[in-house]
Design a protein around this motif. Structure first.
Motif, PDB file in Angstrom:
ATOM      1  N   PHE A 184       0.652  -0.997   0.044  1.00  0.00           N
ATOM      2  CA  PHE A 184       0.067  -0.105  -0.029  1.00  0.00           C
ATOM      3  C   PHE A 184       0.903   1.215  -0.089  1.00  0.00           C
ATOM      4  CE2 PHE A 184      -1.599   3.337   2.828  1.00  0.00           C
ATOM      5  CZ  PHE A 184      -2.443   3.692   1.881  1.00  0.00           C
ATOM      6  N   ILE A 185       1.829   1.470   0.758  1.00  0.00           N
ATOM      7  CA  ILE A 185       2.718   2.538   0.832  1.00  0.00           C
ATOM      8  C   ILE A 185       3.309   2.667  -0.283  1.00  0.00           C
ATOM      9  CG2 ILE A 185       4.531   3.401   2.169  1.00  0.00           C
ATOM     10  CD1 ILE A 185       3.906   1.710   4.574  1.00  0.00           C
ATOM     11  N   LEU A 186       3.923   1.708  -0.935  1.00  0.00           N
ATOM     12  CA  LEU A 186       4.765   1.767  -2.214  1.00  0.00           C
ATOM     13  C   LEU A 186       3.668   2.382  -3.362  1.00  0.00           C
ATOM     14  CD1 LEU A 186       7.268  -1.012  -2.743  1.00  0.00           C
ATOM     15  CD2 LEU A 186       7.712   1.385  -2.138  1.00  0.00           C
ATOM     16  N   SER A 187       2.442   1.820  -3.302  1.00  0.00           N
ATOM     17  CA  SER A 187       1.482   2.223  -4.217  1.00  0.00           C
ATOM     18  C   SER A 187       1.379   3.610  -4.376  1.00  0.00           C
ATOM     19  CB  SER A 187       0.218   1.329  -4.127  1.00  0.00           C
ATOM     20  OG  SER A 187      -0.826   1.841  -5.128  1.00  0.00           O
ATOM     21  N   GLU A 188       0.937   4.129  -2.872  1.00  0.00           N
ATOM     22  CA  GLU A 188       0.540   5.527  -2.785  1.00  0.00           C
ATOM     23  C   GLU A 188       2.028   6.514  -3.210  1.00  0.00           C
ATOM     24  OE1 GLU A 188      -2.136   7.186  -0.698  1.00  0.00           O
ATOM     25  OE2 GLU A 188      -2.731   5.596  -2.008  1.00  0.00           O
ATOM     26  N   LEU A 189       3.046   6.054  -2.986  1.00  0.00           N
ATOM     27  CA  LEU A 189       4.285   6.766  -3.088  1.00  0.00           C
ATOM     28  C   LEU A 189       4.388   6.760  -4.482  1.00  0.00           C
ATOM     29  CD1 LEU A 189       6.884   5.762  -0.337  1.00  0.00           C
ATOM     30  CD2 LEU A 189       5.527   7.831  -0.503  1.00  0.00           C
ATOM     31  N   ASN A 190       4.120   5.771  -5.480  1.00  0.00           N
ATOM     32  CA  ASN A 190       4.251   5.754  -6.826  1.00  0.00           C
ATOM     33  C   ASN A 190       3.371   6.675  -7.326  1.00  0.00           C
ATOM     34  OD1 ASN A 190       6.531   4.070  -6.441  1.00  0.00           O
ATOM     35  ND2 ASN A 190       5.188   2.118  -6.937  1.00  0.00           N
ATOM     36  N   GLU A 191       2.333   6.656  -6.938  1.00  0.00           N
ATOM     37  CA  GLU A 191       1.212   7.575  -7.497  1.00  0.00           C
ATOM     38  C   GLU A 191       1.381   9.290  -7.257  1.00  0.00           C
ATOM     39  OE1 GLU A 191      -2.862   6.819  -6.952  1.00  0.00           O
ATOM     40  OE2 GLU A 191      -2.608   4.636  -7.235  1.00  0.00           O
ATOM     41  N   ILE A 192       1.730   9.741  -6.142  1.00  0.00           N
ATOM     42  CA  ILE A 192       2.055  10.822  -5.669  1.00  0.00           C
ATOM     43  C   ILE A 192       3.227  11.538  -5.792  1.00  0.00           C
ATOM     44  CG2 ILE A 192       0.101  10.444  -4.040  1.00  0.00           C
ATOM     45  CD1 ILE A 192       2.021  10.361  -1.851  1.00  0.00           C
ATOM     46  N   ILE A 193       4.300  10.901  -6.014  1.00  0.00           N
ATOM     47  CA  ILE A 193       5.658  11.451  -6.165  1.00  0.00           C
ATOM     48  C   ILE A 193       5.748  12.478  -7.444  1.00  0.00           C
ATOM     49  CG2 ILE A 193       7.882  11.013  -6.599  1.00  0.00           C
ATOM     50  CD1 ILE A 193       8.047   8.708  -4.707  1.00  0.00           C
ATOM     51  N   PRO A 194       5.068  11.899  -8.413  1.00  0.00           N
ATOM     52  CA  PRO A 194       5.146  12.878  -9.656  1.00  0.00           C
ATOM     53  C   PRO A 194       4.443  14.143  -9.405  1.00  0.00           C
ATOM     54  CG  PRO A 194       4.676  10.667 -10.426  1.00  0.00           C
ATOM     55  CD  PRO A 194       4.847  10.693  -8.947  1.00  0.00           C
ATOM     56  N   LEU A 195       3.408  14.132  -8.474  1.00  0.00           N
ATOM     57  CA  LEU A 195       2.424  15.273  -8.081  1.00  0.00           C
ATOM     58  C   LEU A 195       2.969  16.346  -7.122  1.00  0.00           C
ATOM     59  CD1 LEU A 195      -0.976  13.224  -7.840  1.00  0.00           C
ATOM     60  CD2 LEU A 195       0.253  14.165 -10.157  1.00  0.00           C
ATOM     61  N   LEU A 196       4.042  15.956  -6.430  1.00  0.00           N
ATOM     62  CA  LEU A 196       4.617  16.866  -5.343  1.00  0.00           C
ATOM     63  C   LEU A 196       5.528  17.889  -5.468  1.00  0.00           C
ATOM     64  CD1 LEU A 196       5.344  14.054  -2.697  1.00  0.00           C
ATOM     65  CD2 LEU A 196       3.308  15.585  -2.674  1.00  0.00           C
ATOM     66  N   PRO A 197       5.588  18.965  -4.785  1.00  0.00           N
ATOM     67  CA  PRO A 197       6.481  20.039  -5.448  1.00  0.00           C
ATOM     68  C   PRO A 197       7.993  19.722  -5.190  1.00  0.00           C
ATOM     69  CG  PRO A 197       5.606  20.495  -3.254  1.00  0.00           C
ATOM     70  CD  PRO A 197       4.863  19.388  -3.683  1.00  0.00           C
ATOM     71  N   THR A 198       8.874  20.087  -6.024  1.00  0.00           N
ATOM     72  CA  THR A 198      10.156  19.874  -5.936  1.00  0.00           C
ATOM     73  C   THR A 198      11.037  20.965  -5.378  1.00  0.00           C
ATOM     74  OG1 THR A 198      10.465  20.913  -8.277  1.00  0.00           O
ATOM     75  CG2 THR A 198       9.841  18.436  -8.014  1.00  0.00           C
ATOM     76  N   ALA A 199      10.572  22.388  -5.299  1.00  0.00           N
ATOM     77  CA  ALA A 199      11.192  23.419  -4.968  1.00  0.00           C
ATOM     78  C   ALA A 199      11.761  23.271  -3.383  1.00  0.00           C
ATOM     79  CB  ALA A 199      10.407  24.626  -5.079  1.00  0.00           C
ATOM     80  N   LYS A 200      12.758  23.805  -2.914  1.00  0.00           N
ATOM     81  CA  LYS A 200      13.158  23.909  -1.600  1.00  0.00           C
ATOM     82  C   LYS A 200      12.984  25.398  -1.416  1.00  0.00           C
ATOM     83  CE  LYS A 200      17.219  23.195   1.349  1.00  0.00           C
ATOM     84  NZ  LYS A 200      17.337  24.590   1.824  1.00  0.00           N
ATOM     85  N   SER A 201      11.985  25.746  -0.587  1.00  0.00           N
ATOM     86  CA  SER A 201      11.655  27.075  -0.134  1.00  0.00           C
ATOM     87  C   SER A 201      11.091  27.343   1.212  1.00  0.00           C
ATOM     88  CB  SER A 201      10.823  27.880  -1.288  1.00  0.00           C
ATOM     89  OG  SER A 201       9.926  27.242  -1.349  1.00  0.00           O
ATOM     90  N   GLY A 202      10.708  28.645   1.490  1.00  0.00           N
ATOM     91  CA  GLY A 202      10.094  28.797   2.683  1.00  0.00           C
ATOM     92  C   GLY A 202       8.623  28.249   2.653  1.00  0.00           C
ATOM     93  N   ALA A 203       8.173  28.169   1.535  1.00  0.00           N
ATOM     94  CA  ALA A 203       6.955  27.759   1.566  1.00  0.00           C
ATOM     95  C   ALA A 203       6.828  26.029   1.674  1.00  0.00           C
ATOM     96  CB  ALA A 203       6.322  28.269  -0.008  1.00  0.00           C
ATOM     97  N   THR A 204       7.736  25.498   1.127  1.00  0.00           N
ATOM     98  CA  THR A 204       7.728  23.981   1.287  1.00  0.00           C
ATOM     99  C   THR A 204       8.594  23.433   2.485  1.00  0.00           C
ATOM    100  OG1 THR A 204       9.838  23.876  -0.031  1.00  0.00           O
ATOM    101  CG2 THR A 204       7.782  23.856  -1.088  1.00  0.00           C
ATOM    102  N   TYR A 205       9.024  24.290   3.235  1.00  0.00           N
ATOM    103  CA  TYR A 205       9.830  23.909   4.409  1.00  0.00           C
ATOM    104  C   TYR A 205       8.935  23.473   5.386  1.00  0.00           C
ATOM    105  CZ  TYR A 205      13.397  23.956   8.035  1.00  0.00           C
ATOM    106  OH  TYR A 205      14.077  23.796   9.200  1.00  0.00           O
ATOM    107  N   GLY A 206       9.372  22.075   5.981  1.00  0.00           N
ATOM    108  CA  GLY A 206       8.727  21.432   7.129  1.00  0.00           C
ATOM    109  C   GLY A 206       7.420  20.748   6.255  1.00  0.00           C
ATOM    110  N   ARG A 207       7.256  20.596   4.990  1.00  0.00           N
ATOM    111  CA  ARG A 207       6.176  19.897   4.261  1.00  0.00           C
ATOM    112  C   ARG A 207       6.564  18.985   3.416  1.00  0.00           C
ATOM    113  NH1 ARG A 207       2.468  24.595   1.870  1.00  0.00           N
ATOM    114  NH2 ARG A 207       1.496  22.867   1.180  1.00  0.00           N
ATOM    115  N   MET A 208       5.712  17.845   3.085  1.00  0.00           N
ATOM    116  CA  MET A 208       6.293  17.111   2.252  1.00  0.00           C
ATOM    117  C   MET A 208       6.241  17.441   0.821  1.00  0.00           C
ATOM    118  SD  MET A 208       6.438  14.418   4.143  1.00  0.00           S
ATOM    119  CE  MET A 208       6.420  13.111   3.174  1.00  0.00           C
ATOM    120  N   THR A 209       7.496  16.983   0.042  1.00  0.00           N
ATOM    121  CA  THR A 209       7.921  17.431  -1.138  1.00  0.00           C
ATOM    122  C   THR A 209       8.233  16.156  -1.993  1.00  0.00           C
ATOM    123  OG1 THR A 209      10.148  17.660  -0.664  1.00  0.00           O
ATOM    124  CG2 THR A 209       8.811  19.772  -0.558  1.00  0.00           C
ATOM    125  N   ARG A 210       8.514  16.124  -3.155  1.00  0.00           N
ATOM    126  CA  ARG A 210       8.999  15.106  -4.017  1.00  0.00           C
ATOM    127  C   ARG A 210      10.159  14.383  -3.236  1.00  0.00           C
ATOM    128  NH1 ARG A 210       8.747  13.312  -9.477  1.00  0.00           N
ATOM    129  NH2 ARG A 210      10.720  12.005  -9.881  1.00  0.00           N
TER     130      ARG A 210
END
Length: 537
Positions: A184-210
């Motif tokens: 289940f975890i792998l299936s979830e990650l495989n689906e959502i990784i392409p959808l997550l942000p890639t930037a390293k910034s104040g807006a994404t700090y402490g949040r889930m990114t790619r």
């Protein structure tokens, strides 16, 4: 000063009392009237709601939860029974000596932490899915990534756990096999990784990114042989290489700066929980490890508890010139009555050890010192641990100093708690390549970490043992050691030679049921659909 943008979603949520039970709302608002018509319209409103899911991570930095069970059950950390202190019904001894019992409250605390986070993610995913809003898909992907992190930790600790994704399902869930949770975890990650942000910034700090989601998947593959019986070294290497080569991260020049009071500027930290002593408390290591008298060293507003200590054998892996070759110089060993010669590993900043002083430079004294303490009342943190119970010395054991302590600080620390870090990806890639027979590449990666540490000679050859040792020194108290011990088939070995102990540490074979913690007894009593892990019935 910490960039306030880093924790804006926490502060918005805290200000609205959306998820902090201790909030005091001077102008009460009725949140039962929140609907799609009057909320979840702007990015800021989505972020404020997200804070509830992230705020659950605040339990990582305090006593008796998931971090504690992972560290105390390893060969890194022990809390010795010091006379009348820290026996606590024997639950701490059980953890370190691998005598796990389902009624140990630390397991219940950990379970509540994990499934509380999962439930909050499910609730918010359900809420966002019911909205006809273009912002919803991105935030749902983020929540699924965070839920995957909670499930990854649950699967690692307890193995066979309930799988719940529907917030509206009122049926008591049943236990699902570890393999199903893994899938289940792998299936979830495989689906959502392409959808997550890639930037390293104040807006994404402490949040889930790619990159943080890739760290979860990399660790899943790194431990796949333990979780499923089938190794996935090549897949672990691929994820690690993407993080290292494509991610916006680089090793900090100074190891210890990753853990400074104001560590938001680290170029190395991939995912953190942004603690703040005023707005987001709960990071209590300063209380958990320091001696009572250490209050006068750091001018703390409260008296520490004198609990968590480093296992001497683990501490010695830093200063031993054979295990860890490098620049030789004065270090504290054994009873710490005088300086000895040993390796001056730059990561000795992980520890507080040796004679202790007040903030004015005068020598600290322990008024409750035992008669058999080697140097008497002067407070000296000695690496030596005399016994685990019942007469552990109050001054025994190097103390955890990985995160910088604030002068004049409170019981809550403001350092951001590191969950994932680039050096872990580098060492994971080294291990995966080593397992695949690519030893020259693996050696170069390990030596990259040793070079940054400072004062160390590069390894000339790489073995499973020195790879394991280097992971330990680099990743001390980052909640990886128990996992590493299991993967390297060392978790069941005998550890430091307790003297005068009430019982020895349990020795068990690789793959034994002790590699999983028991399902907490209160959960079994509350839900008859749950099954206890094998070996604990």
């Amino acid at each position: 000063m910490k960039n306030k943008l880093n924790i804006r979603y926490f502060l918005i949520g805290l200000g609205m009392c959306f998820f902090a039970s201790s909030c005091v709302d001077l102008e009460e608002q009725v949140y039962s009237d929140v609907t799609a018509d009057n909320f979840f319209q702007t990015e800021e409103e989505f972020i404020s709601a997200l804070g509830a899911a992230y705020r659950s991570l605040g339990g990582l930095g305090n006593h008796s939860g998931l971090w504690s069970i992972n560290e105390i059950a390893s060969d890194e950390i022990v809390i010795s029974h010091k006379g009348g202190d820290w026996f606590d019904g024997g639950v701490l001894l059980q953890l370190h000596q691998h005598d796990f019992l389902p009624d140990n409250p630390f397991f219940q605390n950990s379970w509540n932490f994990l499934f509380g986070g999962i439930n909050t993610c499910n609730r918010l995913i359900f809420s966002f899915e019911t909205l006809d809003n273009p912002n919803s898909p991105a935030f749902i992907a983020e929540l699924r990534a965070l839920r995957a992190l909670y499930y990854y930790w649950a699967m690692d600790a307890f193995g066979n756990v309930p799988l719940v994704t529907d917030f509206t399902d009122l049926e008591s869930p049943s236990t699902r096999p570890r393999q199903e949770i893994y899938n289940f975890i792998l299936s979830e990650l495989n689906e959502i990784i392409p959808l997550l942000p890639t930037a390293k910034s104040g807006a994404t700090y402490g949040r889930m990114t790619r990159w943080s989601a890739l760290m979860i998947r990399m660790k899943m593959y790194l431990n796949a042989e333990v979780y499923t019986g089938t190794a996935q070294w090549a897949l672990a290497a691929a994820d690690a290489e993407e993080i290292i080569n494509s991610g916006p991260y680089s090793l900090m020049p100074s190891y210890k700066d990753n853990f400074a009071i104001n560590n938001a500027g680290s170029t190395e930290n991939i995912f953190v929980y942004p603690y703040d002593k005023v707005f987001a408390g709960g990071f209590n290591w300063v209380m958990m490890t320091l001696h009572i008298a250490s209050q006068a060293t750091f001018n703390l507003t409260q008296q520490p508890w004198n609990g968590y200590q480093t296992v001497e054998e683990f501490y010695n892996s830093y200063v031993d010139p054979v295990k860890n070759p490098g620049v030789q110089g004065p270090v504290w060993k054994g009873l710490a009555l005088e300086l000895s010669q040993g390796t001056r590993d730059g990561r000795l900043s992980n520890f507080l050890v040796g004679p202790q002083f007040r903030s004015d430079g005068s020598r600290l004294v322990d008024p409750g010192v035992e008669g058999n303490d080697p140097d008497g009342p002067p407070l000296t943190f000695m690496p030596f641990l005399n016994e685990i119970s019942p007469g552990g010395l109050r001054q025994a054991g190097a103390r955890i100093a990985k995160y910088e302590f604030e002068r004049g600080g409170t019981n809550n620390m403001s350092n951001d708690f590191v969950v994932f870090r680039l050096s872990d990806a580098i060492l994971s890639l080294a291990e995966a390549k080593y397992r695949l027979g690519q030893t020259a590449e693996a050696l170069a990666l390990v030596n990259q970490i040793r070079e940054r540490a400072g004062n160390l000679d590069p390894y000339t050859t790489l073995t499973e043992q020195n790879l394991f040792d280097e992971r330990g020194r680099e990743m001390y108290v980052e909640m990886t050691r128990r996992q590493d011990l299991i993967r390297f088939k060392k978790y069941g070995q005998a550890w430091w030679p307790f003297q005068g102990m009430n019982r020895p540490k349990r020795v068990h074979a690789p793959g034994s049921h002790w590699e999983l913690f028991p399902i907490p007894e209160p959960q079994l009593l509350a839900n008859p659909n749950l099954s206890q892990n094998p070996g604990y019935n």
